[in-house]
Scaffold this active site. Sequence first.
Site, PDB file in Angstrom:
ATOM      1  N   ARG A 467     -16.769  86.696 117.253  1.00  0.00           N
ATOM      2  CA  ARG A 467     -15.623  86.281 116.530  1.00  0.00           C
ATOM      3  C   ARG A 467     -15.270  84.641 116.980  1.00  0.00           C
ATOM      4  O   ARG A 467     -14.744  83.943 116.024  1.00  0.00           O
ATOM      5  CB  ARG A 467     -14.549  86.900 116.789  1.00  0.00           C
ATOM      6  CG  ARG A 467     -13.944  86.925 118.224  1.00  0.00           C
ATOM      7  CD  ARG A 467     -12.895  88.323 118.589  1.00  0.00           C
ATOM      8  NE  ARG A 467     -12.413  88.142 120.004  1.00  0.00           N
ATOM      9  CZ  ARG A 467     -13.347  88.258 120.928  1.00  0.00           C
ATOM     10  NH1 ARG A 467     -14.428  88.812 120.642  1.00  0.00           N
ATOM     11  NH2 ARG A 467     -12.775  88.488 122.223  1.00  0.00           N
ATOM     12  N   CYS A 584       6.264 108.911 138.108  1.00  0.00           N
ATOM     13  CA  CYS A 584       6.334 110.172 138.052  1.00  0.00           C
ATOM     14  C   CYS A 584       5.379 110.722 137.161  1.00  0.00           C
ATOM     15  O   CYS A 584       4.547 111.885 137.134  1.00  0.00           O
ATOM     16  CB  CYS A 584       7.608 111.119 138.309  1.00  0.00           C
ATOM     17  SG  CYS A 584       8.498 110.758 136.663  1.00  0.00           S
TER      18      CYS A 584
END
Length: 1000
Positions: A467, A584
């Site tokens: 690209r 967590c």
Amino acid sequence: MANIDEDFYSRQLYVLGHEAMHRMGTANVLIAGIRGLGVEIAKNVILSGVKSVTVQDEGVTLWTDLSSQFFLNESSIGQNRAQASLRHLSALNPHVQLSSHTGPLDQDLLMQFQVVVLTDSSLDDQKRFGDFCHSKGIKFIVADTKGLCGQLFCDFGEAFEVLDQDGEAPESALIQKISQGNPGVVVCSDDQRHGFQDGSRVIFSEVQGMTELNSLGPVEIKERGSYSFSIGDTSTFSKYERGGIVTEVKQPCTIHFKALSETLTLDPELLITNDFGKIDRHKTLHLAFQALHEFVKNQQRLPRPHSQADADIILDTVKELNKEVKLERLDEAAVKQFSFTAQGELAPVNAFIGGLAAQEVIKACSRKFTPLKQWFYFDSLECLPEEDIHVEDGLFALNGTRYDGQIAVFGSKFQEKLGRQKYFLVGAGAIGCELLKNFALIGLGAGEEGHVTVTDMDYIERSNLNRQFLFRSHDIGKPKSEVAARAVKAMNPEMNITAHQNRLASESEQVYDYHFFSGLDGAAAALDNVEARAYLDSRCVEHKKPMLEGGTLGSKGHTLVVVPHLTESYGPAKSSSKKEIPLCTLKNFPHRIEHTLQWARDQFEGLYKHTPENVMMYLRDNNFMSRTLGRGDVEALQIFSEVWGSLVDLSSGGSRPRNWEDCVHWARLKWETLFNNDIRQLLYCFPPMSHGLPFWSGTKRCPHPLTFNPGNVTHMDYIVAAANLYGQTYGISGSTDRAMIRGLLDRVPVPQFTPQSLTIPVTDEEMEESESDEADKEKLEELTQQLSSPSLKASIMEMLPVDFEKDNDSNFHMDYITAASNLRAENYDIPAVDRHESKRIAGRIIPAIATTTAAVSGLMCLELYKLLQGHQSITSYRTAFVNLAVMYFVMSLPSRAKPFTVAGKKFTLWDNFLVEGRRRGGQEMTLEELIQFVKVCSLFHGTSRIYNSEQDRLNLRVSELIKNVTKTDIPPHKKMLELFPSFTEDEDCELVPRILYLLL
């Protein structure tokens, strides 16, 4: 395309996917007309990876072609455009076959292709070949630009099947509960919105209780809110208990197209709107392009620049055509401007329309994304002067220069102004390459007084080539900015350009200082992160310089123009809109593959980067121990344990390897800890049923431990990668011989694991509040004593931290992360993903495709024209959001700079205060005192600057002051009094207004 080159197509694969790329690899594409627009389409299509591209053009190169045809130069004048461009086009992508055709188009030629694109063609040819392609099932696209206007047309046949309408990943959600009823209502967990829409079809899996849903095919839903939706009759199903995942199923659709000849009378349903303020104008342009074709057919030429007589002829033809079409309102002014500029060839317009047209070719070849149905018109007539200009003799004369196509639109004086510009481009990646190409073609900074400075600290990698079209395979490893500068200098030898390899940040302010920015006319941001954009924006605001900004995300793109004294700035870096994953969740309760991949990435960083870094700091920094202890007992215990283990041999209870066998030994035990023991410990603390209540429900998926099996490929993938990486940190050579590694594994004693009674935090708050117990404190004290031993330091050699690099397939980095993530996903029954998708998520890769990049760069440069015109009306400028996947466009006015009132006067962020400080009794503060005072008052933020004048005054940005000048209290009283004993606390509330003297 038998095998996809994943290195080359890396970022594009995340936009299109493997299946679409395979379909594209069978497509043969013809692009007729290889002037500025044609070469832009060809470049983007070749980079995308179709099977073959043939470029057709009967014409020879003219001076006007050089305004936008970047693969032609002065030596190409008189040569066939297709043949002269072929060598450059062939170098773009080694996987695509290239050929040229210099004869006329005919039906036999068209039959060789699945997709035909016409540019720079007559209406008669469009109708004739359009009818033929429609009858033969050949996808047919017409693209054209004239000056500041462009058009695009698509006909993909009577019934074109789209397999994936938007290219977005299927939505999925965890289920919280399902009702028994008609209709049944599904409530999803509240950690994120479900993302489904009315009419979406979904499937269910892992539902407990109401198991009938697991065997149903795709079910149509009706949205009831962000976290719930209804399905069919569930009243006879079993009662829902817990668990379950609902996943969207993408549905194909069929789109019906008409031939071009059937759509010329304009069905409003077949016109895609891109600027809601220009609906009438774009309907008018549908007729204006037809009128232009009629003019060229009769006059054998395009309208002369700014010829009133030619414009009148075209306007009369438009009015005649409208007798049949019956538009309520013709935009006659737009028709005249269209005629005035039709002879122009503008690189930015070609870049935008060329990007869109190439995206339609990709859709036709891949059957992915929703194609244009069927007409699209675009204009940027706001680039012309806001006031009518007097057309001087010779102002628009074409004199055989490379800028003739641009002079035909703006005149020679504007071209001279372009050449005098001094611009700063930050970033030479995908957008940067496209911008530099456009800068070279339009002649920005190409005059005697002009200059372009480009900086980029990165080096070229193979994944860039798909690209970042200025780079070739022989450029790999070279600085992007230098190679890009050389490439555009070859396009336009008149370019004055300097390449730097500096990171734009506070550390480079000695290079990009007050004098540097003061000498600029503007800056452009071609950056891939918000923080860098915000920094450049702050520097531009300080120096009152305009800024162009653009970005892409796959098929989506945006542009923004910042105009001094007129628009709002880009603004300070905002926190990510993506919700951070709770710690967590990562540690104990993952429920998405994103969670396991982030966990694996964290494992990689901790084991192979942070721990070796801590070891090296321990060895070299005498203050390491005290500084680490100052971070708290919990963190210090973890760090000291890792450092001690890294220093002590395996035979002595540590984890330091002496040889390759020890590395395999370590990897096997680490596998057992992570995927068996830790899970067993978690289940010991939280059994599946606790006190009769299901702890493992909702987003908490109940895990299960794994048993190591050397015959399992993923198990061995982890061992091979983990052992090799561990060896790298100690300078030990590894191996990929799996038979040999299995033999070593047979000799590894794996200790029996016994769960312990301990407290595991369930929330982030509990994790933050957790404190070390007496045993931990004793262990920390023991480690502190051991690490304080001089003999331990003397016995260790260096460790080598490993920096994560996602694009090197031989370094074991992605091997480790993919295996670790998928093993943890297996622990929690989360569907695994392949290496390619793991790389995207864990490597935080931004999907990218050349089509969007080209379109965005074109829009940015159109705003550049307006800046150079000196437009002061905000209605002349546009911010843009585009999604080429679904042909969605929002072109809107930029936001005005917000006014603020200070001391009874109105200001914006573009205004400055001149500030002077006085002590009690009128004694003037010293410059040093004033600077310190302002800092303490928090009037300065990270991006603010101090400038000294001869009067020892400070220039402060109003945007930094307005947050403070109206306060009645300043928190740091004590600090203020320490610094300035002459100040008293009772005058604090009046202090800030007192030192401000507004000298305007």
